[in-house]
Scaffold this motif. Structure first.
Motif, short mmCIF file in Angstrom:
data_model
loop_
_atom_site.label_atom_id
_atom_site.label_comp_id
_atom_site.label_asym_id
_atom_site.label_seq_id
_atom_site.Cartn_x
_atom_site.Cartn_y
_atom_site.Cartn_z
N TYR A 249 0.84 -1.20 0.00
CA TYR A 249 0.00 0.00 0.00
C TYR A 249 0.87 1.25 0.00
N TRP B 270 -8.04 0.08 -0.07
CA TRP B 270 -7.11 -1.02 -0.31
C TRP B 270 -7.39 -2.09 0.76
N GLU C 93 -6.16 -6.27 2.14
CA GLU C 93 -5.23 -7.39 2.01
C GLU C 93 -5.54 -8.45 3.05
N ARG D 217 1.13 -12.66 3.04
CA ARG D 217 -0.09 -12.20 2.40
C ARG D 217 -0.49 -13.14 1.25
N GLN E 167 -4.90 -9.54 -2.24
CA GLN E 167 -4.91 -8.07 -2.10
C GLN E 167 -5.73 -7.49 -3.23
#
Length: 552
Positions: free
Chosen positions: A43, A94, A96, A106, A109
């Motif tokens: 991000y 945003w 995730e 992660r 996303q």
């Protein structure tokens, strides 16, 4: 400064260290290999930082599948967390998802837009999840980060030998503090929260029909009738810290009952709706439905579900099918207008549409799971009393028993198809019950419990005041299908599902006022494998041995 997973790996390689986090496949619980973790961007934000209250409503997740889950948040204004951002322009959000709370692993996303025509709520269906059952998620917008949420997918096949659900209903904000949500939030071993309706209440301040006093104000002060009103009421509820924490820690599977629209609603109206002063009923239902789908982490797909139907099912591996009904708006005919009615009263036929009834029977017929759990708004069992002359009467014709033709079709279907291992979980009446569900008053032996077709566990209210009408009757006068009843205390129950039984453990509170909220086990009842009736248990079921840690 935030370092990405890629930065960490590069730095360790430059230093000659062996990374502990490697981007390779891993083995799942069944021995199969999962794909490597994807390379995802980080991000970034270069504009002015948004208000501190941007994520004032927290985060939530819901409708978990074996490979997907809904995650949710909402953006608030700088002036008031109850209000959306001052600008009427869409805002980019945003999101995730990660296997760990530090977000070094992660798995997914993306970005979406919080739109003004959805009250700046942001909801995404994260699909294609194959790396496990337990995930953490968060959102970013305008340089601000949301709280970190924790969620849990449904298991695949034989992946789980034990399931545990928090089961609740009837959270009236004005009449107490949400201690039940607080206690469920702290239970790390829950697979999900089954909320059986009356998530919000529509009444104006001071107008709820109760002998109890309101203990805290609710917004808006007037009755919720319009889209703006329903949105404001949901916003008020979702700023409650205990409800917010419960959503942050657990996925919710939610249906609505009547108070999300108006008291004793049915498909063409409600007891608490006056078309002369409050407008056409379809307009009110449309407003309530839109706000509900905006604010609740519930799956919606315009292509497969254009009318935003509420009834749906969830497969929890080989162990349980969770079947959630809409017995409130979808096809329900108007209730017979009496609190107490004789068994031969001229009652309506249908509590749900023919389409939903066919769907329900198909779900039951096609289920190959060990258990069928039917999430249901109103009592499916018979709430009858014996009069002094020996005749029987029914209490509350808003229940399934107030629709004998439709109820009879379902109960006959259960009997004729010999469908065992079925439990109804129910809300609505602000009290706790364990009971046998029978076809009629004459097909049940109270000694052997022969004639029972399923068990039913009923959750008390989170805060909703006790039903005054029930206090008029001695529990000893209830029909013998009622095996346990507690009509005074609020709380919830934990539904534990294993191959050999489905057990409900009721945890009830010492009160919902300030300084109260201590919980204690009140009762434990179960339906055993191969049986169709409830049995009292002498202790609560043990929690999961190694539950995933709560989000910090």
């Amino acid at each position: 400064m935030r370092f990405s997973r890629r930065d960490i790996l590069k730095g360790m390689g430059a230093a000659g260290l062996t990374p502990l986090i490697v981007n390779t496949g891993c083995s799942s619980s069944d021995g199969s290999s999962t794909p490597p973790l994807p390379e995802l961007p980080d991000y970034e934000w270069t504009g002015p930082t948004g208000p501190e209250a941007l994520f004032e409503h927290g985060v939530a997740s819901g409708d978990p599948l074996a490979n997907a889950v809904i995650i949710w948040t909402r953006l608030s204004s700088e002036e008031s967390p109850a209000e959306p951002p001052e600008s009427n322009d869409p805002l980019e959000v945003w999101w995730e998802l990660s296997l760990d709370e530090e977000f070094t692993q992660r798995v997914a996303q993306g970005t979406l837009r919080a739109e003004p025509d959805r009250d700046f709520t942001a909801k995404v269906d994260v699909t294609g999840l194959v790396w496990g059952r337990y995930y953490y998620y968060r959102f970013f917008a305008q340089g601000r980060q949301s709280p970190v949420g924790r969620t849990r997918l449904a298991p695949k096949a034989d992946e789980a030998s034990q399931l545990r659900f928090g089961v609740c209903s009837c959270s009236n904000y004005g009449f107490g503090y949400f201690y039940g949500y607080r206690h469920m939030a702290a239970r790390a071993d829950l697979d999900a929260i089954l909320h059986l309706g009356d998530y919000t209440y529509e009444y104006a301040v001071g107008e709820y029909p109760s002998l109890e006093e309101q203990v805290r104000p609710v917004e808006p002060e007037n009755e919720t009738v319009t889209l703006e009103g329903y949105r404001t009421r949901l916003s008020c509820y979702r700023r409650d810290p205990d409800l917010q924490e419960c959503h942050r820690q657990h996925a919710f599977i939610v249906v609505w009952d009547d108070h999300e629209t108006a008291n004793n609603s049915w498909m063409d109206g409600a007891e608490n709706h006056d078309p002369e002063t409050e407008g056409p009923w379809p307009d009110r239902v449309a407003a309530a439905r839109q706000a509900f789908f905006e604010w609740i982490p519930i799956r919606e797909n315009p292509e497969t579900n254009p009318g935003r139907k509420l009834y749906r099912s969830f497969k929890y591996g080989d162990l349980a099918d969770i079947i959630m009904l809409d017995t409130r708006i979808d096809g329900r005919e108007e209730q017979f207008p009496a609190i107490v009615a004789p068994l031969d009263a001229p009652l309506p036929d249908n509590i749900m549409s023919a389409e939903q009834e066919t769907w329900l029977k198909d779900e039951l017929s096609n289920s190959t799971a060990a258990w069928r759990v039917i999430g249901n708004q109103v009592m499916a069992g018979l709430l009858l009393v014996t009069n002094t002359d020996g005749t029987k009467g029914m209490i509350n014709t808003d229940l399934w028993q107030g629709y004998p033709a439709g109820r009879g079709r379902l109960m006959t279907f259960l009997r004729d198809n010999d469908i065992s291992n079925t439990v109804f979980v129910t809300g609505d009446i602000h009290s706790s019950w364990a009971m046998d569900v029978t076809l009629d008053v004459d097909s049940y032996d109270p000694v052997t419990q022969e004639g029972s077709l399923a068990g039913e566990f009923i959750a008390p209210g989170i805060t909703a005041p006790n039903d005054v009408a029930l206090q008029m009757f001695d529990p000893e006068a209830f029909d013998p299908t009622v095996r346990y009843v507690e009509t005074l205390k609020r709380g919830y129950f934990v539904l534990d599902v294993q191959a050999d039984k489905a057990q409900a453990d009721w945890y009830l509170l010492d009160g919902v006022g300030e300084g109260e909220g201590n919980e204690a086990l009140d009762a434990s009842w179960a339906v055993s494998d191969g049986e169709k009736h409830v049995t009292e248990m002498n202790m609560p079921e043990s929690p999961l041995e190694e539950p995933p840690p709560l989000a910090s």
